[in-house]
Motif scaffolding. Structure first.
Motif, mmCIF file in Angstrom:
data_model
loop_
_atom_site.group_PDB
_atom_site.id
_atom_site.type_symbol
_atom_site.label_atom_id
_atom_site.label_comp_id
_atom_site.label_asym_id
_atom_site.label_seq_id
_atom_site.Cartn_x
_atom_site.Cartn_y
_atom_site.Cartn_z
ATOM 1 N N MET D 1 -7.282 14.191 -2.814
ATOM 2 C CA MET D 1 -8.016 13.641 -1.654
ATOM 3 C C MET D 1 -7.416 14.177 -0.354
ATOM 4 N N THR D 2 -8.238 14.303 0.646
ATOM 5 C CA THR D 2 -7.765 14.820 1.923
ATOM 6 C C THR D 2 -6.971 13.757 2.670
ATOM 7 N N ARG D 3 -6.289 14.205 3.705
ATOM 8 C CA ARG D 3 -5.524 13.285 4.528
ATOM 9 C C ARG D 3 -6.452 12.240 5.148
ATOM 10 N N GLU D 4 -7.628 12.714 5.612
ATOM 11 C CA GLU D 4 -8.591 11.784 6.219
ATOM 12 C C GLU D 4 -9.053 10.757 5.192
ATOM 13 N N GLY D 5 -9.214 11.214 3.943
ATOM 14 C CA GLY D 5 -9.629 10.301 2.885
ATOM 15 C C GLY D 5 -8.630 9.171 2.723
ATOM 16 N N TRP D 6 -7.348 9.522 2.724
ATOM 17 C CA TRP D 6 -6.313 8.491 2.596
ATOM 18 C C TRP D 6 -6.352 7.545 3.787
ATOM 19 N N ILE D 7 -6.471 8.119 4.986
ATOM 20 C CA ILE D 7 -6.502 7.255 6.171
ATOM 21 C C ILE D 7 -7.667 6.287 6.072
ATOM 22 N N ARG D 8 -8.818 6.822 5.607
ATOM 23 C CA ARG D 8 -10.016 5.992 5.501
ATOM 24 C C ARG D 8 -9.757 4.826 4.558
ATOM 25 N N LEU D 9 -9.154 5.155 3.395
ATOM 26 C CA LEU D 9 -8.840 4.127 2.416
ATOM 27 C C LEU D 9 -7.939 3.068 3.033
ATOM 28 N N LEU D 10 -6.970 3.558 3.788
ATOM 29 C CA LEU D 10 -6.007 2.670 4.434
ATOM 30 C C LEU D 10 -6.715 1.756 5.430
ATOM 31 N N VAL D 11 -7.618 2.350 6.215
ATOM 32 C CA VAL D 11 -8.346 1.569 7.220
ATOM 33 C C VAL D 11 -9.153 0.468 6.552
ATOM 34 N N ILE D 12 -9.850 0.858 5.461
ATOM 35 C CA ILE D 12 -10.668 -0.133 4.768
ATOM 36 C C ILE D 12 -9.781 -1.228 4.182
ATOM 37 N N ALA D 13 -8.684 -0.800 3.537
ATOM 38 C CA ALA D 13 -7.775 -1.777 2.951
ATOM 39 C C ALA D 13 -7.252 -2.717 4.029
ATOM 40 N N ALA D 14 -6.910 -2.161 5.175
ATOM 41 C CA ALA D 14 -6.384 -2.985 6.265
ATOM 42 C C ALA D 14 -7.434 -3.985 6.728
ATOM 43 N N ALA D 15 -8.687 -3.531 6.844
ATOM 44 C CA ALA D 15 -9.752 -4.424 7.295
ATOM 45 C C ALA D 15 -9.938 -5.561 6.298
ATOM 46 N N VAL D 16 -9.982 -5.193 5.007
ATOM 47 C CA VAL D 16 -10.156 -6.212 3.975
ATOM 48 C C VAL D 16 -8.980 -7.180 3.997
ATOM 49 N N GLY D 17 -7.774 -6.625 4.110
ATOM 50 C CA GLY D 17 -6.573 -7.462 4.153
ATOM 51 C C GLY D 17 -6.603 -8.409 5.338
ATOM 52 N N ALA D 18 -7.001 -7.886 6.486
ATOM 53 C CA ALA D 18 -7.048 -8.707 7.697
ATOM 54 C C ALA D 18 -8.022 -9.861 7.504
ATOM 55 N N LEU D 19 -9.184 -9.558 6.901
ATOM 56 C CA LEU D 19 -10.179 -10.597 6.669
ATOM 57 C C LEU D 19 -9.615 -11.660 5.731
ATOM 58 N N GLU D 20 -8.927 -11.177 4.701
ATOM 59 C CA GLU D 20 -8.326 -12.087 3.719
ATOM 60 C C GLU D 20 -7.368 -13.059 4.421
ATOM 61 N N ILE D 21 -6.496 -12.471 5.254
ATOM 62 C CA ILE D 21 -5.500 -13.303 5.935
ATOM 63 C C ILE D 21 -6.187 -14.273 6.894
ATOM 64 N N ALA D 22 -7.165 -13.730 7.654
ATOM 65 C CA ALA D 22 -7.858 -14.572 8.629
ATOM 66 C C ALA D 22 -8.516 -15.765 7.937
ATOM 67 N N CYS D 23 -9.055 -15.532 6.740
ATOM 68 C CA CYS D 23 -9.705 -16.620 6.028
ATOM 69 C C CYS D 23 -8.686 -17.596 5.451
ATOM 70 N N ARG D 24 -7.634 -17.014 4.870
ATOM 71 C CA ARG D 24 -6.644 -17.849 4.199
ATOM 72 C C ARG D 24 -5.909 -18.758 5.175
ATOM 73 N N THR D 25 -5.671 -18.231 6.379
ATOM 74 C CA THR D 25 -4.939 -19.044 7.342
ATOM 75 C C THR D 25 -5.876 -19.996 8.075
ATOM 76 N N GLY D 26 -7.159 -19.925 7.745
ATOM 77 C CA GLY D 26 -8.091 -20.855 8.360
ATOM 78 C C GLY D 26 -8.555 -20.431 9.744
ATOM 79 N N TRP D 27 -8.183 -19.230 10.164
ATOM 80 C CA TRP D 27 -8.615 -18.755 11.473
ATOM 81 C C TRP D 27 -10.134 -18.557 11.478
ATOM 82 N N ILE D 28 -10.624 -18.051 10.345
ATOM 83 C CA ILE D 28 -12.076 -18.062 10.119
ATOM 84 C C ILE D 28 -12.324 -19.151 9.084
ATOM 85 N N PRO D 29 -13.159 -20.151 9.406
ATOM 86 C CA PRO D 29 -13.355 -21.242 8.446
ATOM 87 C C PRO D 29 -13.977 -20.722 7.156
#
Ligand SMILES: Nc1ncnc2c1ncn2[C@@H]1O[C@H](COP(=O)(O)OP(=O)(O)OP(=O)(O)O)[C@@H](O)[C@H]1O
Ligand SMILES: Nc1ncnc2c1ncn2[C@@H]1O[C@H](COP(=O)(O)OP(=O)(O)OP(=O)(O)O)[C@@H](O)[C@H]1O
Ligand SMILES: [Mg+2]
Ligand SMILES: [Mg+2]
Lengths: 242, 277, 299, 249, 277
Positions: D1-29
């Motif tokens: 995979m290209t470098r951009e491909g990895w970055i993309r994966l990372l970005v998506i993972a980060a977004a999903v992770g952020a959503l997970e945390i935001a939900c778990r901590t109750g920041w998003i009901p």
């Protein structure tokens, strides 16, 4: 001018085909163009219609302005930074081809019932095409333009405003033509699904009551509005391309 | 060999006479050692004499445009030093004008606005802008097209717009990167004559990159022949033409000699290159 | 303030609100209702009311139960309608279908699976002793769509609801009028969130009282009410008149009081379509303390 | 995979992770958005229990049918319009403003024409998808270099041979872009019609879950749609890139 | 003038010697008299001798490609007659191969399949196809790229694919329309040598359109110089080179003379043209 005439002819042909279909089907659910036009005129005399129309126009206007400004800004940002652009492009394309209606519940849950949900939905539809077009326009812009700017000693800010933006404007307008159409579609779908006013609601309501002349009258009106908007943008495009 | 008037000269010149100077300049793309690292140019030693017309010929991809980028301050040398008028080149120096290989006229501006673009950005006052633009547009034979847009012009006319745009800035060093690449022979001939006139009237120093050997032979005081990538000068030829020359010199016997000589150099280089591969 | 009413403008559920608004009865009761948030019905109405500032709404009982089941903190504070008289099953005039019995082995158009139209059909079949498994139900997505299917012969009968059925009375023949087959049952209820009820008990009481006054005014002067409803729902006066008159007999609109038998009937119906499986504990859901005193006592 | 491909994966993972945390901590009901992990388990349950297989099949069948019809019909219409420049000049402005009209409005009409059920929904999806195929066909036929036509004549090919062996492969990269868009729009058309209008399919299932406050199931189904679209898109994109690579000169 | 070996010859040749002949050929686009009617070419009289290497030079838009279209049977002359091997040209004649100005390789086929395309269409049997394709691919120096797609090749290599594709059909008359237009001087030199070798080995008649005067001077037996549109031959130059020539002749003094002579012709034509406008 000849083209406009041709388009008018096509329009007439479509109307005739519609009339023919109406005669063949012979069903009240498919009113004739005449009935539809009469209904459209009747709607123009109905203050309620204007209330709905102004609700839709408000949401649409805000959504268009925001998605155009946002789309261009985002596109320029991604286009100027090659890595960010390559990273973002497939994500954007994927978002673009997602059936966004299914996300409408989320939008409602976040934005509530008011106009903001519809605006958000319009932006969801209109922003991405414009971003993609702008970004690709910058990526494909002749590098010599930026080099010329550098040789003339322009600052990056001057370069963006006086060289990059004018250079990509035709593509931006093409993107805007698609974006504006989809933005309107987004607002209308939002209104169709969960709303208490707007043309989309009106159509949905008419559909529930089997009032097909109203449905088709509004559809016809929207088609004409979309065509006119498109014609204006096309004229801008022509003026710019010389 | 029947060439009489040719003299191969060392490129080192007395310091007071030089206008721009490259010493040991190389340019490498990519991190050294990485697989996609490209040694594009050099080492190059070049002294441009004040007011001379210098042409560079060489195979495609040998680094001609890279050399121009270094002189224009658009790229930094990886090694070596670049100077313009005694000062090291850092960023685009004032007094340098560039005409690029591709058509760089702005399609959204009229011819006159294109030519005025740089002046307006530089804050020159309106009356002066008008004066200079009028002169340059007239000089380039575009008077009748001042209000036209580039899309209405032929390729050669557009290239003239770019030259006019550079000219109004009154550069002391003009760099031209295959400006006639897309034109047919007849138009090139006319453009060459105009370029010579421009050079004489402004007494600027001109560096012209071209792939047409006969064009180089016809126009220049000196012609630098570059090797394949990484490009170095394998020969610098003094043509010995008068300053008051124009395309009439194609009938001069020395023109044929010069062209033949340049072709021979190129052929020898090609053969060497083929044998190496 | 804005409140939500299910199928506002398409069905007669909302008539009391229209009357109460036009006659200023809400204002008299102490609350200013300026407009109604309508919706396609079902859970959408509940979603809408949850999203609005004054979370009170008249919704289908099934939606109220579903909301509670999914853990939303809603309570039922009054009854809305208590009759199925507005719903019917129609067929083409020349069709051999004369009764529900004739539907065996035939297809019937309902709006959507597990919706009210299916529930009523099953209840009616059961009441008439017809084997429901022999009647194929086809989801059409809407009443009008069902009629189109009927006209094209894709189904033998289609569910219909007023005022649509009145507007098209001439084109179809009624096979079954559910109001005549089925005993009265609660079809819509007024709900709100527990939090809103606790914070604004007076406003809530005023809304319920205003609506009750609307119902009384409706029964008192049906002709005038029909006029008001016709205007609010954009119906022709004649149709509005018939629509309102049809509902007078079965006393469709309740002033708000709870009748557990009528509510349990609906729950039985919901069991038929599988919407409700376990028992329903009304005590947790119903809070009658916001009803006007006069109604509270009556029972 | 290209470098951009990895970055993309990372970005998506980060977004999903952020959503997970935001939900778990109750920041998003949780009542608004579910954490992605909960969406995933819900999706798993849906797939394992098999409650929605029928809806999934109904939708996919409609999408395939709509895409195929749109591609074939769009190509034919495009080819005909291309052959008649007069018609083309008149029709092209209509094509661009086409998307503003919500095709869903014509559902009742389509019911009359095609009956209730998949027919009408497929018709809506075709209506939505066909325009991009027509446009792509026009572009593709335009972009066939004239020199290839001359070459065909020098090789003395007949008209049929020429159409099949020169025009079609030469226009293929552009046609495929149209196919890609058509599939995307077929998806949008089918799912959206089901969502707003119908009584079956994935779109309906989501609307139904929404109506019944079943957020868990709703988000599970949404995730399913996102995943299906992503997979289909990526697959088509890979082919598209290969074809496009031929054009890069 | 120092040109010695040059001889200007009338273009009419004995009938038995000619391979293709144009007589009084003109070509007009659009209906005569209509405002967008363009007189693109002619009248042209041209006799191609069997086995000769004939080059055509002329300004852009003078009708060179139109002339080629007439010879290839792709366009009918408006007036006059065109013959190939004694028969009037009507449709594309068998035995004529064309390499076009633009890249005409099929991007969806590999190099080998591109080259084999015409043979397969013509129903040549598989073994023979393989044999001829292998030979042509090798001859053009594309052996290592037989399985590659055109997009993976440089412009010069793609042009070689087109030449190979034409070559395998064993045409008796090869028409080349600025096939090296996009290439740099060094590659042109190599391609020129290959073209000469090909010409010698197949003993086909070659008509080469080019805009590079030195290239025409180097490769051809005869060079036809065309005027601006409507193009007519204003000069046909006999170079007098040996058949066994290659690019070494650039060091021959006559090469310079020929180039200078062609430039002069071009310059005179340009001036005449300028004066007329
Ligand atoms: N940004 C870059 N990264 C990597 N390699 C580069 C870059 N820019 C140029 N090169 C390489 O450097 C070499 C010289 O390029 P340059 O453009 O200077 O050649 P040139 O002599 O101007 O060629 P031409 O005659 O085709 O214009 C080429 O081989 C090119 O591939
Ligand atoms: N189909 C056509 N309709 C009208 N005019 C045409 C057409 N084809 C060519 N012409 C005109 O005929 C003239 C000759 O064209 P042609 O392509 O033969 O020139 P050329 O010498 O090959 O030019 P170049 O060196 O640029 O390839 C040009 O002026 C061109 O504009
Ligand atoms: Mg270069
Ligand atoms: Mg040509």
């Amino acid at each position: 001018m000849r083209n406009a005439l041709g388009t008018a002819v096509v329009f007439v042909v479509l109307l005739l085909a519609w009339e023919a279909l109406h005669l063949v089907v012979a069903n009240s659910s498919l009113p004739s163009p005449g009935t539809t036009l009469v209904q459209l005129v009747a709607l123009f005399g109905d203050p309620d219609f204007w209330k709905h129309a102004s609700q839709t126009s408000q949401a649409f206007a805000v959504a268009v302005v925001l998605s155009t400004a946002g789309g261009i800004a985002l596109g320029v940002l991604l286009g100027m930074n090659r890595v960010a652009g390559t990273v973002a492009e497939p994500i954007l394309v994927n978002l673009y081809s997602l059936p966004k209606v299914t996300l409408y519940p989320v939008v409602l849950l976040i934005f509530g019932l008011g106009i903001s949900a519809r605006i958000a939905f319009g932006i969801m539809h209109g922003l991405i095409p414009l971003t993609l077009f702008t970004m690709n326009a910058i990526l494909q812009m002749k590098p010599v333009y930026r080099r010329s700017a550098a040789v003339m000693g322009l600052t990056p800010w001057q370069t963006s405003l006086t060289v990059v933006l004018p250079a990509i404007l035709p593509e931006v307008i093409t993107g805007a033509r698609l974006g504006v159409s989809l933005c309107l579609l987004g607002v209308l779908i939002g209104e169709m699904f969960a709303s208490r006013n707007g043309l989309g609601y009106m159509v949905m309501h008419a559909m529930e009551r089997g009032d097909m002349p109203t449905v088709l009258a509004v559809a016809l009106l929207l088609a004409i509005v979309a065509l006119l908007l498109n014609a204006v943008l096309l004229m801008l495009d022509r003026a710019w391309r010389h | 060999m029947t060439v009489v008037a040719l003299a191969e000269v060392a490129s080192v010149m007395p310091a007071d006479d030089h206008h721009a100077r490259l010493a040991g300049v190389t340019r490498v793309f990519g991190r050294p050692g990485s697989p996609n690292c490209v040694h594009a140019l050099g080492p190059i030693d070049l002294d441009l004499r004040r007011g001379e017309f210098f042409s560079v010929v060489g195979p495609s991809g040998c680094g001609k445009s890279t050399l121009l980028d270094v002189l224009a301050g658009l790229a930094k040398p990886t090694e070596g030093t670049a100077e313009f008028e005694g000062r090291p080149i850092d960023g685009v120096p004032a007094g340098v004008g560039v005409v690029f290989q591709e058509d760089a006229s702005f399609p959204w501006l009229t011819v006159a606005d294109n030519v005025a673009f740089g002046l307006r950005r530089a804050g020159v006052d309106a009356a002066e802008v008008t004066r200079r633009v009028d002169y340059a547009v007239g000089f380039m034979g575009l008077k009748a097209f001042a209000g036209a847009y580039p899309a209405q012009l032929s390729g050669g006319m557009r290239q003239r717009v770019c030259i006019a745009r550079t000219l109004v800035m009154q550069p002391r060093l003009i760099l031209l990167d295959e400006p006639f690449g897309a034109l047919d022979q007849q138009t090139r001939l006319l453009m060459g004559d105009e370029l010579l006139r421009l050079w004489r009237e402004t007494s600027a120093t001109v560096l012209l990159i071209t792939h047409a050997l006969d064009e180089a032979a016809m126009l220049s005081d000196r012609v630098g022949v570059m090797s394949a990538r990484p490009g170095v000068f394998i020969d610098v030829l003094e043509t010995g033409w008068d300053v008051d020359r124009d395309s009439r010199i194609v009938s001069h016997p020395r023109f044929g000699d010069l062209t033949g000589h340049l072709w021979e150099k190129l052929r020898a280089e090609s053969l060497k290159h083929m044998r190496e591969n | 303030d804005e409140i939500s009413v299910t199928q506002w403008g398409t069905s007669m559920y909302g008539a009391p609100y229209a009357v109460a608004m036009a006659e200023g009865l809400f204002k008299k009761a102490g609350v200013d209702i300026t407009s109604i948030i309508g919706s396609g019905g079902g859970g959408t109405t509940v979603r809408n009311l949850l999203a609005s500032e004054t979370p009170y709404g008249d919704v289908a009982i099934a939606a109220a139960l579903a909301a509670q089941r999914q853990g939303l903190d809603v309570i039922i504070v009054n009854t809305g309608t208590r009759s199925t008289a507005e719903a019917s099953l129609v067929t083409m005039p020349d069709s051999p279908i004369k009764s529900l019995k004739d539907l065996e082995g035939k297809k019937v158009a309902i709006t959507s699976p597990k919706g009210v139209s299916e529930m009523l059909l099953l209840m009616a079949l059961k009441a008439e002793g017809v084997d429901a498994s022999k009647v194929e139900r086809v989801a059409s997505g809407g009443y009008v769509n069902g009629l189109t299917m009927l006209e094209q012969g894709a189904v033998a009968a289609a569910a219909l609801i007023e005022p649509l059925s009145i507007m098209r009375a001439a084109k179809y023949r009624t096979v079954a009028n559910y109001g005549k087959i089925l005993p009265p049952m609660t079809t819509s209820v007024g709900i709100t969130t527990r939090a809103f009820a606790q914070k604004n008990p007076d406003k809530l009481k005023a809304i319920i009282a205003g609506r009750a006054a609307g119902v009384e005014a409706l029964y008192a002067d049906p002709a005038k009410a029909a006029e008001i409803v016709g205007k609010a729902f954009k119906l022709e006066p004649a149709i509005a008149k018939v629509a309102v008159d049809n509902m007078l007999g079965p006393r469709m609109w309740s002033t708000g009081g709870f009748d557990l038998t009528e509510m349990d009937r609906t729950v039985d119906g919901l069991r038929l379509i599988g919407e409700v499986t376990g028992p329903v504990d009304w005590t947790k859901l119903v809070d009658s303390s916001y009803l006007p005193a006069s109604i509270q006592g009556k029972k | 995979m290209t470098r951009e491909g990895w970055i993309r994966l990372l970005v998506i993972a980060a977004a999903v992770g952020a959503l997970e945390i935001a939900c778990r901590t109750g920041w998003i009901p949780m009542t608004v958005v579910l954490p992605p992990s909960a969406m995933a388990t819900s999706l798993w349950d849906i797939l394992v229990s098999g409650t929605h297989w029928n809806d999934i099949l109904v939708s996919l069948r409609s999408v395939v049918a709509a895409a195929v019809i749109a591609v074939v019909l769009g190509f034919l219409v495009g080819a005909v319009i291309h052959a008649a420049p007069v018609v083309r000049g008149a029709v092209e402005p209509l094509l661009a403003s086409y998307y503003a009209v919500p095709t869903f409005m014509f559902y009742p009409v389509f019911i009359i024409l095609f009956g209730v059920g998949p027919g009408a929904i497929i018709a809506i999806a075709v209506l939505l998808a066909i325009v991009s195929m027509i446009s792509a066909t026009l572009v593709g036929l335009d972009r066939i270099p004239t020199v290839l036509g001359k070459t065909a004549r020098i090789m003395r090919l007949g008209p049929v041979e020429r159409a099949l062996e020169i025009s079609l492969p030469a226009a293929m990269p552009y046609l495929f872009t149209g196919i890609k868009l058509s599939v995307a729009y077929a998806f949008i058309g089918v799912i959206a019609s089901e969502f707003i209008l119908s009584g079956a399919g994935m779109g309906y299932a989501i609307a139904y879950a929404y109506n019944n406050f079943n957020n868990r199931e709703m988000y599970g189904l949404m995730l399913l749609i996102v995943l299906v679209v992503t997979v289909v898109n990526t697959a088509l994109d890979t082919v598209d890139r290969r074809l496009q690579a031929r054009l890069r000169r």
